[in-house]
Design a protein around this motif. Structure first.
Motif, PDB file in Angstrom:
ATOM      1  N   PHE A 140     -39.154  10.273 -14.685  1.00 41.67           N
ATOM      2  CA  PHE A 140     -38.912   9.352 -13.569  1.00 41.67           C
ATOM      3  C   PHE A 140     -39.609   8.030 -13.851  1.00 41.67           C
ATOM      4  CE2 PHE A 140     -42.906  11.323 -12.236  1.00 41.67           C
ATOM      5  CZ  PHE A 140     -43.628  10.272 -11.691  1.00 41.67           C
ATOM      6  N   TYR A 141     -39.049   6.957 -13.290  1.00 44.05           N
ATOM      7  CA  TYR A 141     -39.603   5.621 -13.463  1.00 44.05           C
ATOM      8  C   TYR A 141     -39.231   4.800 -12.238  1.00 44.05           C
ATOM      9  CZ  TYR A 141     -40.576   0.962 -15.237  1.00 44.05           C
ATOM     10  OH  TYR A 141     -41.081  -0.312 -15.378  1.00 44.05           O
ATOM     11  N   ARG A 142     -40.164   3.954 -11.759  1.00 46.43           N
ATOM     12  CA  ARG A 142     -39.937   3.218 -10.521  1.00 46.43           C
ATOM     13  C   ARG A 142     -40.026   1.710 -10.710  1.00 46.43           C
ATOM     14  NH1 ARG A 142     -41.172   7.807  -7.072  1.00 46.43           N
ATOM     15  NH2 ARG A 142     -43.298   8.188  -7.735  1.00 46.43           N
ATOM     16  N   ILE A 143     -39.205   1.015  -9.926  1.00 40.94           N
ATOM     17  CA  ILE A 143     -39.352  -0.432  -9.755  1.00 40.94           C
ATOM     18  C   ILE A 143     -39.190  -0.730  -8.267  1.00 40.94           C
ATOM     19  CG2 ILE A 143     -38.417  -0.959 -12.046  1.00 40.94           C
ATOM     20  CD1 ILE A 143     -35.894  -2.026 -10.577  1.00 40.94           C
ATOM     21  N   MET A 144     -39.642  -1.905  -7.851  1.00 38.07           N
ATOM     22  CA  MET A 144     -39.375  -2.391  -6.513  1.00 38.07           C
ATOM     23  C   MET A 144     -38.294  -3.454  -6.587  1.00 38.07           C
ATOM     24  SD  MET A 144     -41.212  -0.670  -4.382  1.00 38.07           S
ATOM     25  CE  MET A 144     -40.903  -1.645  -2.895  1.00 38.07           C
ATOM     26  N   LEU A 145     -37.326  -3.355  -5.697  1.00 36.75           N
ATOM     27  CA  LEU A 145     -36.279  -4.358  -5.544  1.00 36.75           C
ATOM     28  C   LEU A 145     -36.474  -4.961  -4.161  1.00 36.75           C
ATOM     29  CD1 LEU A 145     -33.476  -5.312  -6.962  1.00 36.75           C
ATOM     30  CD2 LEU A 145     -32.460  -3.951  -5.114  1.00 36.75           C
ATOM     31  N   GLY A 146     -37.137  -6.119  -4.096  1.00 39.42           N
ATOM     32  CA  GLY A 146     -37.531  -6.629  -2.784  1.00 39.42           C
ATOM     33  C   GLY A 146     -38.429  -5.615  -2.113  1.00 39.42           C
ATOM     34  N   ARG A 147     -37.979  -5.080  -0.956  1.00 37.01           N
ATOM     35  CA  ARG A 147     -38.766  -4.074  -0.244  1.00 37.01           C
ATOM     36  C   ARG A 147     -38.181  -2.668  -0.412  1.00 37.01           C
ATOM     37  NH1 ARG A 147     -42.497  -6.805   2.411  1.00 37.01           N
ATOM     38  NH2 ARG A 147     -43.313  -4.882   3.284  1.00 37.01           N
ATOM     39  N   VAL A 148     -37.237  -2.527  -1.332  1.00 39.57           N
ATOM     40  CA  VAL A 148     -36.605  -1.227  -1.584  1.00 39.57           C
ATOM     41  C   VAL A 148     -37.182  -0.620  -2.857  1.00 39.57           C
ATOM     42  CG1 VAL A 148     -34.427  -0.066  -2.145  1.00 39.57           C
ATOM     43  CG2 VAL A 148     -34.481  -1.847  -0.388  1.00 39.57           C
ATOM     44  N   GLU A 149     -37.531   0.655  -2.776  1.00 39.81           N
ATOM     45  CA  GLU A 149     -38.056   1.350  -3.952  1.00 39.81           C
ATOM     46  C   GLU A 149     -36.910   2.044  -4.690  1.00 39.81           C
ATOM     47  OE1 GLU A 149     -41.667   4.365  -4.165  1.00 39.81           O
ATOM     48  OE2 GLU A 149     -39.764   5.434  -3.884  1.00 39.81           O
ATOM     49  N   ILE A 150     -36.807   1.779  -6.003  1.00 40.53           N
ATOM     50  CA  ILE A 150     -35.797   2.397  -6.854  1.00 40.53           C
ATOM     51  C   ILE A 150     -36.505   3.327  -7.835  1.00 40.53           C
ATOM     52  CG2 ILE A 150     -33.910   2.023  -8.482  1.00 40.53           C
ATOM     53  CD1 ILE A 150     -33.371   0.713  -5.783  1.00 40.53           C
ATOM     54  N   THR A 151     -36.108   4.598  -7.849  1.00 40.98           N
ATOM     55  CA  THR A 151     -36.670   5.565  -8.795  1.00 40.98           C
ATOM     56  C   THR A 151     -35.567   6.071  -9.708  1.00 40.98           C
ATOM     57  OG1 THR A 151     -38.308   6.290  -7.151  1.00 40.98           O
ATOM     58  CG2 THR A 151     -37.953   7.717  -9.067  1.00 40.98           C
ATOM     59  N   ALA A 152     -35.706   5.806 -10.996  1.00 44.21           N
ATOM     60  CA  ALA A 152     -34.777   6.360 -11.979  1.00 44.21           C
ATOM     61  C   ALA A 152     -35.170   7.801 -12.263  1.00 44.21           C
ATOM     62  CB  ALA A 152     -34.817   5.542 -13.269  1.00 44.21           C
ATOM     63  N   LEU A 153     -34.186   8.690 -12.309  1.00 45.73           N
ATOM     64  CA  LEU A 153     -34.420  10.116 -12.545  1.00 45.73           C
ATOM     65  C   LEU A 153     -33.586  10.573 -13.739  1.00 45.73           C
ATOM     66  CD1 LEU A 153     -34.195  11.304  -8.827  1.00 45.73           C
ATOM     67  CD2 LEU A 153     -36.292  11.125 -10.200  1.00 45.73           C
ATOM     68  N   LEU A 154     -34.218  11.231 -14.675  1.00 44.21           N
ATOM     69  CA  LEU A 154     -33.530  11.726 -15.863  1.00 44.21           C
ATOM     70  C   LEU A 154     -33.040  13.145 -15.636  1.00 44.21           C
ATOM     71  CD1 LEU A 154     -32.756  11.298 -18.864  1.00 44.21           C
ATOM     72  CD2 LEU A 154     -34.981  12.271 -19.458  1.00 44.21           C
ATOM     73  N   ASP A 155     -31.740  13.340 -15.797  1.00 42.72           N
ATOM     74  CA  ASP A 155     -31.182  14.689 -15.724  1.00 42.72           C
ATOM     75  C   ASP A 155     -31.271  15.380 -17.068  1.00 42.72           C
ATOM     76  OD1 ASP A 155     -29.677  16.693 -14.101  1.00 42.72           O
ATOM     77  OD2 ASP A 155     -28.185  16.403 -15.681  1.00 42.72           O
ATOM     78  N   GLY A 156     -31.286  14.606 -18.138  1.00 37.91           N
ATOM     79  CA  GLY A 156     -31.392  15.153 -19.486  1.00 37.91           C
ATOM     80  C   GLY A 156     -30.607  14.324 -20.477  1.00 37.91           C
ATOM     81  N   PRO A 157     -30.931  14.445 -21.761  1.00 42.32           N
ATOM     82  CA  PRO A 157     -30.149  13.779 -22.801  1.00 42.32           C
ATOM     83  C   PRO A 157     -29.174  14.765 -23.442  1.00 42.32           C
ATOM     84  CG  PRO A 157     -32.261  14.443 -23.690  1.00 42.32           C
ATOM     85  CD  PRO A 157     -32.204  14.984 -22.276  1.00 42.32           C
ATOM     86  N   HIS A 158     -28.047  14.249 -23.901  1.00 41.51           N
ATOM     87  CA  HIS A 158     -27.111  15.127 -24.593  1.00 41.51           C
ATOM     88  C   HIS A 158     -26.478  14.367 -25.751  1.00 41.51           C
ATOM     89  CE1 HIS A 158     -23.126  13.502 -23.113  1.00 41.51           C
ATOM     90  NE2 HIS A 158     -23.984  12.831 -22.392  1.00 41.51           N
ATOM     91  N   PRO A 159     -26.071  15.075 -26.807  1.00 39.02           N
ATOM     92  CA  PRO A 159     -25.483  14.381 -27.965  1.00 39.02           C
ATOM     93  C   PRO A 159     -24.102  13.838 -27.632  1.00 39.02           C
ATOM     94  CG  PRO A 159     -25.407  16.767 -28.271  1.00 39.02           C
ATOM     95  CD  PRO A 159     -26.191  16.531 -27.022  1.00 39.02           C
ATOM     96  N   PHE A 160     -23.934  12.528 -27.780  1.00 41.77           N
ATOM     97  CA  PHE A 160     -22.666  11.883 -27.456  1.00 41.77           C
ATOM     98  C   PHE A 160     -21.855  11.733 -28.739  1.00 41.77           C
ATOM     99  CE2 PHE A 160     -19.845   8.338 -26.397  1.00 41.77           C
ATOM    100  CZ  PHE A 160     -19.371   8.754 -25.160  1.00 41.77           C
ATOM    101  N   PRO A 161     -20.682  12.367 -28.823  1.00 46.17           N
ATOM    102  CA  PRO A 161     -19.900  12.377 -30.064  1.00 46.17           C
ATOM    103  C   PRO A 161     -19.126  11.080 -30.268  1.00 46.17           C
ATOM    104  CG  PRO A 161     -18.773  13.650 -28.384  1.00 46.17           C
ATOM    105  CD  PRO A 161     -20.067  13.174 -27.763  1.00 46.17           C
ATOM    106  N   VAL A 162     -19.800  10.080 -30.767  1.00 46.14           N
ATOM    107  CA  VAL A 162     -19.238   8.733 -30.879  1.00 46.14           C
ATOM    108  C   VAL A 162     -17.892   8.730 -31.600  1.00 46.14           C
ATOM    109  CG1 VAL A 162     -19.602   6.471 -31.942  1.00 46.14           C
ATOM    110  CG2 VAL A 162     -21.489   7.605 -30.754  1.00 46.14           C
ATOM    111  N   HIS A 163     -17.826   9.384 -32.740  1.00 45.66           N
ATOM    112  CA  HIS A 163     -16.604   9.315 -33.550  1.00 45.66           C
ATOM    113  C   HIS A 163     -15.427  10.030 -32.896  1.00 45.66           C
ATOM    114  CE1 HIS A 163     -18.969   7.412 -36.545  1.00 45.66           C
ATOM    115  NE2 HIS A 163     -19.641   8.501 -36.905  1.00 45.66           N
ATOM    116  N   ASP A 164     -15.705  11.004 -32.069  1.00 39.75           N
ATOM    117  CA  ASP A 164     -14.627  11.776 -31.447  1.00 39.75           C
ATOM    118  C   ASP A 164     -14.062  11.107 -30.199  1.00 39.75           C
ATOM    119  OD1 ASP A 164     -14.865  13.774 -33.364  1.00 39.75           O
ATOM    120  OD2 ASP A 164     -16.377  14.861 -32.197  1.00 39.75           O
ATOM    121  N   VAL A 165     -14.908  10.421 -29.431  1.00 34.61           N
ATOM    122  CA  VAL A 165     -14.463   9.964 -28.108  1.00 34.61           C
ATOM    123  C   VAL A 165     -14.369   8.450 -27.931  1.00 34.61           C
ATOM    124  CG1 VAL A 165     -15.426  12.049 -27.075  1.00 34.61           C
ATOM    125  CG2 VAL A 165     -16.758   9.945 -27.038  1.00 34.61           C
ATOM    126  N   MET A 166     -14.920   7.659 -28.870  1.00 26.60           N
ATOM    127  CA  MET A 166     -14.878   6.211 -28.672  1.00 26.60           C
ATOM    128  C   MET A 166     -13.572   5.637 -29.209  1.00 26.60           C
ATOM    129  SD  MET A 166     -18.695   4.764 -28.708  1.00 26.60           S
ATOM    130  CE  MET A 166     -18.309   3.905 -27.180  1.00 26.60           C
TER     131      MET A 166
END
Length: 338
Positions: free
Chosen positions: A35-61
């Motif tokens: 998790f990681y936080r920033i403030m946007l004006g008076r609003v708190e934004i928290t980034a949440l990581l669900d997980g990393p996964h291998p993205f098959p660049v050659h197959d899907v791009m």
């Protein structure tokens, strides 16, 4: 015993008495909670990581190319531009498959707690489904969430609301663009979809079912203000009802843009690069290019689902090419006027 051995033994015993000998510590090999936080004006934004996964660049791009007759269509990037993806990735010290983040974002307005996207839950296997543990590590509990805004109904955005089909957010109202809901819950669309997309339909039904049955699923029409300071912005192309969310507070703006970008080093310099998951690649390119230009012009904060965690930063334009500027780490988490 030779004198040199006596000296060595005495030195070893002395070091023990002064606490100078240490056993090797085992390596931990895990990261801190995601998790990681920033403030946007008076609003708190928290980034949440669900997980990393291998993205098959050659197959899907893919890339939108102009055909001999003048029409444009998506062509596999590895075929239209052999070696380009590998060269661009290597310039960023990366290689295919790229480890791609799945990020979600928690918005605390002071009055309401709103989660934007929910990760993959149990739909992507062991790589992912860590949003709930990272939410708790960040200081919040699932039952505190008032609303969940989904950018679209692909598995890695909707699956986290009901891992294994069980609702994870007992008190939350689920909001999603009516166009996306209509598309992904239509049996005719499922029958006509390519094979690789069919699991998305199954995952959507399982994830949404408990909230539909409880009356907690409430779709919205395009362009609505869903909560004070949070507006739904239609950005179709990746899916028919793909939606970004604009969060504003005290003159600052953040755009949570869902899947406008999948592989940042490739798509920022070349917005024409698309993915096979795009329902309308040409529309996806237009929305991506427009969002890049607008964010660069207005210094809008961006919160991105698939840019390296925490996925928060800005965009700049340099010599007609767009670049990603990740947020600088900060410990200052209060409004500037406090």
């Amino acid at each position: 015993m030779k004198p040199i051995r006596i000296v060595a033994i005495l030195t070893f015993v002395s070091s023990l008495s002064h606490g100078q000998v240490h056993a090797g510590a085992p390596q931990v090999r895990t990261q801190a909670p995601g998790f990681y936080r920033i403030m946007l004006g008076r609003v708190e934004i928290t980034a949440l990581l669900d997980g990393p996964h291998p993205f098959p660049v050659h197959d899907v791009m893919t890339r939108n190319e102009t055909m001999p007759g003048g029409d444009r269509k998506a062509v596999k990037l590895a075929e239209s531009h052999p070696g380009r993806a590998d060269a661009v990735l290597a310039a960023s010290d990366l290689a295919a498959p790229v480890e791609g983040s799945i990020n979600a974002f928690l918005v605390n307005t002071g009055d309401r707690l709103i989660l934007i996207d929910s990760g993959a839950g149990s739909l992507y296997g062991a790589c992912c489904g860590h949003l709930l543990e990272n939410l708790r590590a960040s200081g919040y509990r699932p039952e505190q969430i008032d609303e969940i805004y989904l950018t679209h109904l692909h598995a890695d955005h909707v699956g986290g609301i009901a891992p294994e089909g069980k609702p994870a957010f007992a008190n939350a109202t689920i909001r999603v663009n009516q166009k996306d809901l209509d598309y992904w819950l239509d049996a005719k669309n499922e029958n006509e979809a390519p094979k690789f997309l069919k699991p998305m339909f199954e995952g959507d039904r399982a994830s949404l079912k408990p909230y539909r049955e409880s009356g907690q699923l409430k779709p919205f029409s395009e362009g609505q203000e869903l909560s004070p300071g949070i507006r739904a912005i239609p950005t179709p192309g990746h899916t028919p009802g793909h939606t970004s969310y604009e969060v504003s507070s005290e003159g600052q703006t953040l755009l949570v843009w869902g899947d406008l970008v999948h592989v940042a080093p490739i798509q920022f310099p070349d917005p024409a690069v698309t993915v096979t998951y795009d329902s309308n690649p040409l529309s996806a390119e237009l929305e991506r290019t427009a969002a890049f230009a607008r964010a660069a012009r207005t210094s809008t904060w961006i919160a991105a689902a698939h840019i390296a965690f925490p996925g928060i930063g800005h965009i700049r334009s340099v010599d007609g090419r767009f670049e990603w500027l990740p947020a600088n780490y900060t410990t200052v988490l209060k409004p500037a006027n406090d």
